[in-house]
Design a protein around this motif. Sequence first.
Motif, PDB file in Angstrom:
ATOM      1  N   PHE A 180      -8.365   4.743   1.065  1.00  0.00           N
ATOM      2  CA  PHE A 180      -7.597   3.508   0.933  1.00  0.00           C
ATOM      3  C   PHE A 180      -6.821   3.237   2.208  1.00  0.00           C
ATOM      4  O   PHE A 180      -6.785   2.104   2.713  1.00  0.00           O
ATOM      5  CB  PHE A 180      -6.659   3.645  -0.277  1.00  0.00           C
ATOM      6  CG  PHE A 180      -5.782   2.454  -0.536  1.00  0.00           C
ATOM      7  CD1 PHE A 180      -6.291   1.171  -0.526  1.00  0.00           C
ATOM      8  CD2 PHE A 180      -4.427   2.629  -0.826  1.00  0.00           C
ATOM      9  CE1 PHE A 180      -5.475   0.074  -0.774  1.00  0.00           C
ATOM     10  CE2 PHE A 180      -3.608   1.548  -1.070  1.00  0.00           C
ATOM     11  CZ  PHE A 180      -4.134   0.267  -1.048  1.00  0.00           C
ATOM     12  N   LEU A 208       1.273   5.204   6.265  1.00  0.00           N
ATOM     13  CA  LEU A 208       0.670   5.195   4.926  1.00  0.00           C
ATOM     14  C   LEU A 208       0.324   6.606   4.468  1.00  0.00           C
ATOM     15  O   LEU A 208       0.452   6.935   3.282  1.00  0.00           O
ATOM     16  CB  LEU A 208      -0.578   4.315   4.920  1.00  0.00           C
ATOM     17  CG  LEU A 208      -0.344   2.825   5.141  1.00  0.00           C
ATOM     18  CD1 LEU A 208      -1.660   2.048   5.034  1.00  0.00           C
ATOM     19  CD2 LEU A 208       0.668   2.270   4.147  1.00  0.00           C
ATOM     20  N   THR A 260       2.339   1.710  -3.424  1.00  0.00           N
ATOM     21  CA  THR A 260       1.277   2.106  -4.345  1.00  0.00           C
ATOM     22  C   THR A 260       0.939   3.584  -4.197  1.00  0.00           C
ATOM     23  O   THR A 260       0.771   4.309  -5.189  1.00  0.00           O
ATOM     24  CB  THR A 260       0.020   1.261  -4.084  1.00  0.00           C
ATOM     25  OG1 THR A 260       0.338  -0.119  -4.256  1.00  0.00           O
ATOM     26  CG2 THR A 260      -1.108   1.641  -5.032  1.00  0.00           C
ATOM     27  N   VAL A 299       0.408  -4.415  -7.252  1.00  0.00           N
ATOM     28  CA  VAL A 299      -0.938  -4.483  -6.673  1.00  0.00           C
ATOM     29  C   VAL A 299      -1.625  -5.789  -7.062  1.00  0.00           C
ATOM     30  O   VAL A 299      -2.241  -6.466  -6.229  1.00  0.00           O
ATOM     31  CB  VAL A 299      -1.774  -3.273  -7.139  1.00  0.00           C
ATOM     32  CG1 VAL A 299      -3.224  -3.411  -6.670  1.00  0.00           C
ATOM     33  CG2 VAL A 299      -1.168  -1.982  -6.611  1.00  0.00           C
ATOM     34  N   LEU A 355      -1.646  -7.405  -3.299  1.00  0.00           N
ATOM     35  CA  LEU A 355      -2.699  -6.787  -2.501  1.00  0.00           C
ATOM     36  C   LEU A 355      -3.860  -7.757  -2.289  1.00  0.00           C
ATOM     37  O   LEU A 355      -4.325  -8.393  -3.232  1.00  0.00           O
ATOM     38  CB  LEU A 355      -3.202  -5.515  -3.184  1.00  0.00           C
ATOM     39  CG  LEU A 355      -4.114  -4.625  -2.329  1.00  0.00           C
ATOM     40  CD1 LEU A 355      -3.377  -4.113  -1.097  1.00  0.00           C
ATOM     41  CD2 LEU A 355      -4.649  -3.446  -3.144  1.00  0.00           C
ATOM     42  N   VAL A 374      -7.452  -0.031   4.595  1.00  0.00           N
ATOM     43  CA  VAL A 374      -6.365  -0.964   4.905  1.00  0.00           C
ATOM     44  C   VAL A 374      -6.176  -1.101   6.408  1.00  0.00           C
ATOM     45  O   VAL A 374      -6.092  -2.219   6.947  1.00  0.00           O
ATOM     46  CB  VAL A 374      -5.057  -0.507   4.236  1.00  0.00           C
ATOM     47  CG1 VAL A 374      -3.865  -1.301   4.773  1.00  0.00           C
ATOM     48  CG2 VAL A 374      -5.148  -0.664   2.722  1.00  0.00           C
ATOM     49  N   SER A 428       0.829  -1.202   0.000  1.00  0.00           N
ATOM     50  CA  SER A 428       0.000   0.000   0.000  1.00  0.00           C
ATOM     51  C   SER A 428       0.865   1.254   0.000  1.00  0.00           C
ATOM     52  O   SER A 428       0.572   2.236  -0.705  1.00  0.00           O
ATOM     53  CB  SER A 428      -0.930   0.009   1.211  1.00  0.00           C
ATOM     54  OG  SER A 428      -1.773  -1.123   1.207  1.00  0.00           O
ATOM     55  N   VAL A 431      -8.055  -0.159  -6.883  1.00  0.00           N
ATOM     56  CA  VAL A 431      -6.745   0.492  -6.912  1.00  0.00           C
ATOM     57  C   VAL A 431      -6.113   0.385  -8.302  1.00  0.00           C
ATOM     58  O   VAL A 431      -5.515   1.345  -8.802  1.00  0.00           O
ATOM     59  CB  VAL A 431      -5.824  -0.107  -5.831  1.00  0.00           C
ATOM     60  CG1 VAL A 431      -4.390   0.379  -6.003  1.00  0.00           C
ATOM     61  CG2 VAL A 431      -6.341   0.275  -4.446  1.00  0.00           C
ATOM     62  N   MET A 447      -8.385   6.067  -4.472  1.00  0.00           N
ATOM     63  CA  MET A 447      -7.539   5.403  -3.468  1.00  0.00           C
ATOM     64  C   MET A 447      -7.253   6.357  -2.316  1.00  0.00           C
ATOM     65  O   MET A 447      -7.821   6.257  -1.264  1.00  0.00           O
ATOM     66  CB  MET A 447      -6.276   4.840  -4.121  1.00  0.00           C
ATOM     67  CG  MET A 447      -5.616   5.721  -5.136  1.00  0.00           C
ATOM     68  SD  MET A 447      -4.354   4.873  -6.111  1.00  0.00           S
ATOM     69  CE  MET A 447      -3.299   4.213  -4.858  1.00  0.00           C
TER      70      MET A 447
END
Length: 428
Positions: free
Chosen positions: A131, A151, A29, A193, A197, A135, A26, A89, A127
């Motif tokens: 996101f 994050l 990404t 991803v 993910l 998560v 994550s 995503v 995202m």
Amino acid sequence: MTQLQDRRTTRALRRPHWAWIIATVSFITLIGAAGFRAVPSVLIDPLHEEFGWSRATIGLAVSINLVLFGLFSPFAAALMDRVGMRRVVVAALLLVAAGAGLTVFMTASWQLLLCWGVLVGLGTGSMAMTFVATVTSRWFVRHRGLVSGILTAAGATGQLIFLPLVAALATEHGWRTPAVVVALAALAVVPLVLVFLRDHPADVGTTAYGATGDEPAPAPVTGSSAARALRTLRDAARTPTFWLLAGGFAICGMSTNGLVGTHFVTAAHDHGMPHTTAASLLALVGIFDVGGTILSGWLTDRIDPRLLLGGYYTLRGLSLLILPALFAPETQPSMWVFIVFYGLDWIATVPPTVALCRERFGVSGPVVFGWVFASHQLGAALAAFGAGAIRDTLGDYGLAWYLAGGLCVLAALMSVSIPGRREPETSR
């Protein structure tokens, strides 16, 4: 037999928990998607010089981006519940790549509005911070605040990586080269991803990090994702906590992405500072933001989030009020102090805001945060356009800095006014 089981247990203990793999993927990404955040602040002047578009027009493209970035966020959170994080995503990264890459072919301002505004806005809004909230809510029980901070800092890390690169490429090769680089960066993350993910701990036969018992994956969400997002907004809007969080976060967006993130480089250049120097200073904000946001996540696990927000907004407001006096052709020590101070506070507001949404709205917390984040982006959009209009009308950004500083003090008051009791959860 017992020894074999012991060896298997030992190997399992040595392997990292799947939650940390998800967090790492994550983080990478979010860095890949953050490249575009470095583009507008550096390319305002090159686009103005090549096409003759006003700064307000370019700021409008950023505003559309920020509005869609925010307004689509809660729908994306609901969509992640319906079709999974991985699909959402991947689609988001493809939209960011398309929006950044297609700008090299544009010849009219409406194409800028379409690429920068609509395509990238929908991609980043799919995202972004929802996101992060999704998560951490699904994969972590222990260290949720800390992971939220890490994050969230990914955006600043992306800014740190891309800002000097974008500025240097734009100076040496023109503005089209960095646009292509940003598009390729978003595409490069897609395979990661797809491979790593996962949506829920149960998908890989484990539980959330720090969970005390077996927690099966939630039942699949049925019905319209849009209807669920709107229903959640309806229920959350009945509580004062939602409006105080949303109002404060709108001011947060005004004073960060909308104003400083979009116009700092141009404002510094107005005072004789080279674009590359100003972009490097903005990248340094990203360096210190990484530490500040992670520290904020750690503090969120230990201190009342309302008090943290009150302190963050107050300090940010004071720093913005003195910023106009710090601009100069060369970087003075006082500007270095501002960069460090402001950087530590850049998006430190996110972990305590996520925590309050999760605390007060339970299972609907990520979707509620999506709506709170929408207010953040609406505020940012207003500042991106408004500061450009102030610059076009008055010839400098001074009024924009003073307005943002005063509003931050108001946000601090709103944050400490959030009720201390838990409010009813919104509908699932």
